[in-house]
Design a protein around this motif. Structure first.
Motif, mmCIF file in Angstrom:
data_model
loop_
_atom_site.group_PDB
_atom_site.id
_atom_site.type_symbol
_atom_site.label_atom_id
_atom_site.label_comp_id
_atom_site.label_asym_id
_atom_site.label_seq_id
_atom_site.Cartn_x
_atom_site.Cartn_y
_atom_site.Cartn_z
ATOM 1 N N MET A 139 -8.642 10.229 -9.812
ATOM 2 C CA MET A 139 -7.401 9.817 -10.410
ATOM 3 C C MET A 139 -6.806 8.625 -9.659
ATOM 4 O O MET A 139 -6.332 7.696 -10.281
ATOM 5 N N LYS A 140 -6.834 8.688 -8.328
ATOM 6 C CA LYS A 140 -6.286 7.594 -7.541
ATOM 7 C C LYS A 140 -7.088 6.314 -7.756
ATOM 8 O O LYS A 140 -6.525 5.221 -7.766
ATOM 9 N N ILE A 141 -8.392 6.444 -7.923
ATOM 10 C CA ILE A 141 -9.245 5.273 -8.138
ATOM 11 C C ILE A 141 -8.884 4.601 -9.454
ATOM 12 O O ILE A 141 -8.813 3.381 -9.538
ATOM 13 N N LYS A 142 -8.585 5.407 -10.475
ATOM 14 C CA LYS A 142 -8.188 4.849 -11.768
ATOM 15 C C LYS A 142 -6.866 4.100 -11.647
ATOM 16 O O LYS A 142 -6.684 3.025 -12.230
ATOM 17 N N ASN A 143 -5.921 4.646 -10.903
ATOM 18 C CA ASN A 143 -4.625 3.984 -10.712
ATOM 19 C C ASN A 143 -4.788 2.674 -9.947
ATOM 20 O O ASN A 143 -4.160 1.662 -10.282
ATOM 21 N N ILE A 144 -5.613 2.702 -8.925
ATOM 22 C CA ILE A 144 -5.858 1.483 -8.139
ATOM 23 C C ILE A 144 -6.551 0.434 -9.002
ATOM 24 O O ILE A 144 -6.185 -0.739 -8.996
ATOM 25 N N ALA A 145 -7.535 0.874 -9.792
ATOM 26 C CA ALA A 145 -8.248 -0.050 -10.672
ATOM 27 C C ALA A 145 -7.300 -0.635 -11.710
ATOM 28 O O ALA A 145 -7.335 -1.834 -11.999
ATOM 29 N N ALA A 146 -6.423 0.180 -12.266
ATOM 30 C CA ALA A 146 -5.454 -0.295 -13.260
ATOM 31 C C ALA A 146 -4.484 -1.300 -12.625
ATOM 32 O O ALA A 146 -4.143 -2.324 -13.227
ATOM 33 N N ALA A 147 -4.044 -1.007 -11.410
ATOM 34 C CA ALA A 147 -3.130 -1.910 -10.717
ATOM 35 C C ALA A 147 -3.806 -3.248 -10.420
ATOM 36 O O ALA A 147 -3.200 -4.315 -10.583
ATOM 37 N N LEU A 148 -5.060 -3.216 -9.990
ATOM 38 C CA LEU A 148 -5.791 -4.458 -9.720
ATOM 39 C C LEU A 148 -6.002 -5.270 -10.998
ATOM 40 O O LEU A 148 -5.868 -6.490 -11.010
#
Length: 96
Positions: free
Chosen positions: A1-10
């Motif tokens: 889940m955190k990886i998806k949020n980081i990817a979305a933010a990037l």
């Protein structure tokens, strides 16, 4: 889940940076084009694509893109010695 949020933010950050960069590049291109147009006042004919070193005093074709040269609306004819059409020469000795 955190990886998806980081990817979305990037992705969002990259998208915003891309839009900002395009806007700045367009403004720079417009300034360059305006500057190029402003420089061409001493030639009677110009390329409609404003190719570099294509302006001429004679009609013809652009040496770069081979389009027909057009009359330059910003052309300023140089003041010449032939402006005096009477051919008369002022006698400065008679004025003294």
């Amino acid at each position: 889940m955190k990886i998806k949020n980081i990817a979305a933010a990037l992705f969002l950050a990259a998208s915003l940076a891309g839009f900002t960069g395009c806007g700045q590049q367009t403004a720079k291109e417009e300034t360059t084009e305006t500057t190029e147009k402003a420089k061409i006042t001493d030639k009677a004919y110009i390329c409609p694509m404003y190719c570099e070193n294509s302006a001429s005093d004679q009609p013809g074709k652009c040496p770069v893109c081979e389009m027909d040269l057009e009359k330059n609306p910003d052309y300023v004819a140089p003041a010449s010695a032939s402006a005096d059409t009477t051919g008369a020469v002022a006698d400065t000795a008679a004025a003294n």
